[in-house]
Write an enzyme that holds these catalytic residues in place. Structure first.
Site, PDB file in Angstrom:
ATOM      1  N   PHE A 236       0.863  -1.192   0.000  1.00  0.00           N
ATOM      2  CA  PHE A 236       0.000   0.000   0.000  1.00  0.00           C
ATOM      3  C   PHE A 236       0.904   1.248   0.000  1.00  0.00           C
ATOM      4  O   PHE A 236       0.780   2.135   0.836  1.00  0.00           O
ATOM      5  CB  PHE A 236      -0.925   0.043   1.228  1.00  0.00           C
ATOM      6  CG  PHE A 236      -1.773  -1.187   1.428  1.00  0.00           C
ATOM      7  CD1 PHE A 236      -2.918  -1.391   0.670  1.00  0.00           C
ATOM      8  CD2 PHE A 236      -1.428  -2.143   2.377  1.00  0.00           C
ATOM      9  CE1 PHE A 236      -3.715  -2.514   0.866  1.00  0.00           C
ATOM     10  CE2 PHE A 236      -2.214  -3.270   2.568  1.00  0.00           C
ATOM     11  CZ  PHE A 236      -3.360  -3.462   1.818  1.00  0.00           C
ATOM     12  N   ASP A 258       1.291  -1.225  -4.963  1.00  0.00           N
ATOM     13  CA  ASP A 258       0.014  -0.512  -4.825  1.00  0.00           C
ATOM     14  C   ASP A 258      -0.876  -0.932  -5.983  1.00  0.00           C
ATOM     15  O   ASP A 258      -0.388  -1.263  -7.065  1.00  0.00           O
ATOM     16  CB  ASP A 258       0.236   1.009  -4.860  1.00  0.00           C
ATOM     17  CG  ASP A 258      -0.932   1.770  -4.245  1.00  0.00           C
ATOM     18  OD1 ASP A 258      -0.779   2.271  -3.104  1.00  0.00           O
ATOM     19  OD2 ASP A 258      -1.997   1.877  -4.889  1.00  0.00           O
ATOM     20  N   ALA A 288      -3.050  -6.111  -3.019  1.00  0.00           N
ATOM     21  CA  ALA A 288      -2.256  -6.560  -1.879  1.00  0.00           C
ATOM     22  C   ALA A 288      -2.459  -8.051  -1.577  1.00  0.00           C
ATOM     23  O   ALA A 288      -1.491  -8.789  -1.378  1.00  0.00           O
ATOM     24  CB  ALA A 288      -2.634  -5.736  -0.651  1.00  0.00           C
ATOM     25  N   CYS A 355      -5.484   3.317   9.792  1.00  0.00           N
ATOM     26  CA  CYS A 355      -5.852   4.743   9.858  1.00  0.00           C
ATOM     27  C   CYS A 355      -7.365   4.910   9.957  1.00  0.00           C
ATOM     28  O   CYS A 355      -7.883   5.995   9.734  1.00  0.00           O
ATOM     29  CB  CYS A 355      -5.292   5.500   8.659  1.00  0.00           C
ATOM     30  SG  CYS A 355      -5.913   4.896   7.091  1.00  0.00           S
TER      31      CYS A 355
HETATM   32  N1  SAH Z   1       1.696   4.217   2.819  1.00  0.00           N
HETATM   33  C1  SAH Z   1       1.291   5.323   1.968  1.00  0.00           C
HETATM   34  C2  SAH Z   1      -0.174   5.681   2.141  1.00  0.00           C
HETATM   35  C3  SAH Z   1      -1.114   4.534   1.890  1.00  0.00           C
HETATM   36  S1  SAH Z   1      -2.708   5.044   1.374  1.00  0.00           S
HETATM   37  C4  SAH Z   1       2.202   6.513   2.218  1.00  0.00           C
HETATM   38  O1  SAH Z   1       3.075   6.439   3.095  1.00  0.00           O
HETATM   39  O2  SAH Z   1       2.054   7.503   1.518  1.00  0.00           O
HETATM   40  C5  SAH Z   1      -3.389   3.542   0.883  1.00  0.00           C
HETATM   41  C6  SAH Z   1      -2.974   3.054  -0.494  1.00  0.00           C
HETATM   42  O3  SAH Z   1      -3.492   1.738  -0.662  1.00  0.00           O
HETATM   43  C7  SAH Z   1      -3.484   3.867  -1.677  1.00  0.00           C
HETATM   44  O4  SAH Z   1      -2.406   4.311  -2.454  1.00  0.00           O
HETATM   45  C8  SAH Z   1      -4.354   2.879  -2.489  1.00  0.00           C
HETATM   46  O5  SAH Z   1      -4.197   3.026  -3.907  1.00  0.00           O
HETATM   47  C9  SAH Z   1      -3.805   1.554  -2.038  1.00  0.00           C
HETATM   48  N2  SAH Z   1      -4.726   0.404  -2.126  1.00  0.00           N
HETATM   49  C10 SAH Z   1      -6.055   0.391  -1.857  1.00  0.00           C
HETATM   50  N3  SAH Z   1      -6.538  -0.867  -1.960  1.00  0.00           N
HETATM   51  C11 SAH Z   1      -5.498  -1.667  -2.329  1.00  0.00           C
HETATM   52  C12 SAH Z   1      -5.358  -3.063  -2.581  1.00  0.00           C
HETATM   53  N4  SAH Z   1      -6.394  -3.872  -2.494  1.00  0.00           N
HETATM   54  N5  SAH Z   1      -4.132  -3.531  -2.891  1.00  0.00           N
HETATM   55  C13 SAH Z   1      -3.071  -2.696  -2.995  1.00  0.00           C
HETATM   56  N6  SAH Z   1      -3.153  -1.364  -2.761  1.00  0.00           N
HETATM   57  C14 SAH Z   1      -4.339  -0.850  -2.431  1.00  0.00           C
END
Ligand code: SAH
Length: 411
Positions: A236, A258, A288, A355
């Site tokens: 993520f 991501d 993920a 979060c």
């Molecule tokens: N860790 C990041 C913030 C994460 S925000 C930082 O430090 O900036 C959450 C992220 O999860 C987003 O970019 C979104 O695109 C991603 N996301 C949402 N669902 C997901 C999934 N099923 N598999 C992978 N990524 C995912």
């Protein structure tokens, strides 16, 4: 001004400076003479009084379970330079704790209730401020807010307003929900800001939230401390904040994952800018759960065989946006954490976060505990993490606590 009278005893939380008045606490609404409609206008400034008529404070009216968000206590109107004073106080706090420097011009200037400005978020990226309104009242004050920001933070030349995703859906809203409030004509095509000496590309126009997740700054610095010589997975990753710190900390390899291709493009741009010619970083566009399952099963992922990791970061989006979604969210946290714990190499470290404001620390810890138990690995908690100092929690508003994390040592 419209007067909102509370039911007997409902003033207690307001007397303890809690900034929300719930609709169920209201006994009577007395509209001021100018009103044509039978109810207050959304975003209108109202005065809240106790059952005995005692003035409790003023705040913004909104349709919904939180009917009034209080801006000032014990007064029946806002002082003349209200926005200027509050924003200056928020800025003074961040300056006095040494957060702002040439090396770090990325920070949250206003964190809603945490800075006694319910409904308002302001993030600063160098000479640009990005403003988000979460209430109609804040929307109506956006121009005064922008002026106060420019008057307070001398570096800021442009103020961008981005509230299309944050204003209440059902409200009828006049005026634009996005666009420049101040400046904007001179903005470069690509905008870069600095976090702890690392350059980060900020795309508030197309990116998520205000363009960057500032709230992980301190936790990223902790990843840097542990990254040396390790194979790191940043799951993520969004724009790759954790990946940059891991690379600077001397990680052997870093995989950033991501589901969003736009995010992965930004990660690649950020790595190329800070570590030109870097060959130890690989960005992967994948879901993920699919990615972790594939790696656990030893399958190739995007033409690569990955044999586990020494350090994993799990920073998923809020799994529970509302109270009703908490049960499913906890199941989600348990599943993803179990997968990560299962695949981490012995002696590895897991940084795991939630979060979701609706999931509290204890519930999150319990979900991670269940995940660990499911794998049977020995797990110790090394750190308990939280949101940083520019996302402060107003002591009278404990609901402001939302980011929590655990750093686990997995044998
Ligand atoms: N860790 C990041 C913030 C994460 S925000 C930082 O430090 O900036 C959450 C992220 O999860 C987003 O970019 C979104 O695109 C991603 N996301 C949402 N669902 C997901 C999934 N099923 N598999 C992978 N990524 C995912």
């Amino acid at each position: 001004m419209t007067i909102i009278a509370l039911k007997p005893h409902k003033e207690e939380s307001v007397l303890r400076f809690h900034p929300w008045v719930f609709s169920g606490a209201i006994a009577r609404v007395t509209l001021d003479a100018d009103h044509r409609s039978p109810v207050p206008d959304e975003g209108e400034l109202v005065c809240v009084v106790g059952a005995n008529g005692q003035v409790l404070g003023v705040g913004h009216w909104q349709v919904g379970s939180i009917a009034v968000r209080l801006l000032a206590f014990g007064v029946d109107s806002l002082p003349e330079h209200f926005w200027q004073e509050r924003i200056a106080a928020a800025y003074a706090m961040r300056r006095s704790i040494g957060l702002i420097s040439e090396n770090n011009n990325t920070y949250r200037l206003v964190h809603g209730e945490g800075d006694r400005l319910p409904g308002l978020i302001v993030d600063i990226y160098g000479d640009t401020a990005v403003v988000q309104a979460h209430s109609v009242g804040i929307h109506l004050c956006r121009k005064d807010i922008a002026e106060a920001i420019v008057a307070t933070v001398k570096e800021v030349k442009g103020v961008y307003y981005k509230s299309d995703d944050t204003l209440p859906f059902k409200a009828s809203i006049e005026g634009e929900k996005t666009g420049w409030l101040v400046g904007g004509d001179q903005q470069p095509a690509e905008y870069w800001a600095k976090e702890n000496g690392l350059e980060v590309r900020i795309d508030w126009l197309n990116g998520q939230k205000t363009g960057f997740f500032i709230d992980q700054r301190e936790n990223r610095a902790l990843v840097e401390r542990y990254a040396r010589g390790k194979d790191v997975l940043n799951m993520f990753c969004y724009t790759g904040g954790f990946s940059l710190y891991a690379l600077r900390g001397g990680a052997r390899t870093v995989h950033s994952v991501d589901v969003s291709q736009k995010a992965i493009d930004l990660v690649n741009a950020n790595v190329a800018r800070n570590f030109p010619g870097c060959t130890t970083h690989k960005a992967v566009t994948a879901d993920a759960f699919d990615y972790l399952s594939a790696v656990t099963n030893g399958k190739s992922v995007n033409d690569q065989i990955v044999n586990g990791f020494d350090l994993i970061i799990l920073d998923p989006p809020a799994f529970a946006k509302h109270r009703d979604a908490v049960k499913n969210a906890l199941r989600g946290y348990q599943r993803i954490n179990a997968k990560a714990i299962e695949m981490i190499r012995p002696g590895g470290i897991l940084f795991t976060f939630s979060c979701s404001q609706a999931v509290d620390k204890e519930a999150f810890r319990l979900a991670v505990f269940s995940a660990a138990a499911q794998t049977g690995r020995h797990v110790r908690i090394l750190h308990q993490l939280h949101q940083p100092q520019d996302h402060p929690i107003n002591i009278y508003h404990p609901e402001g606590e939302y980011l929590k994390g655990l750093v686990l040592y997995v044998e």
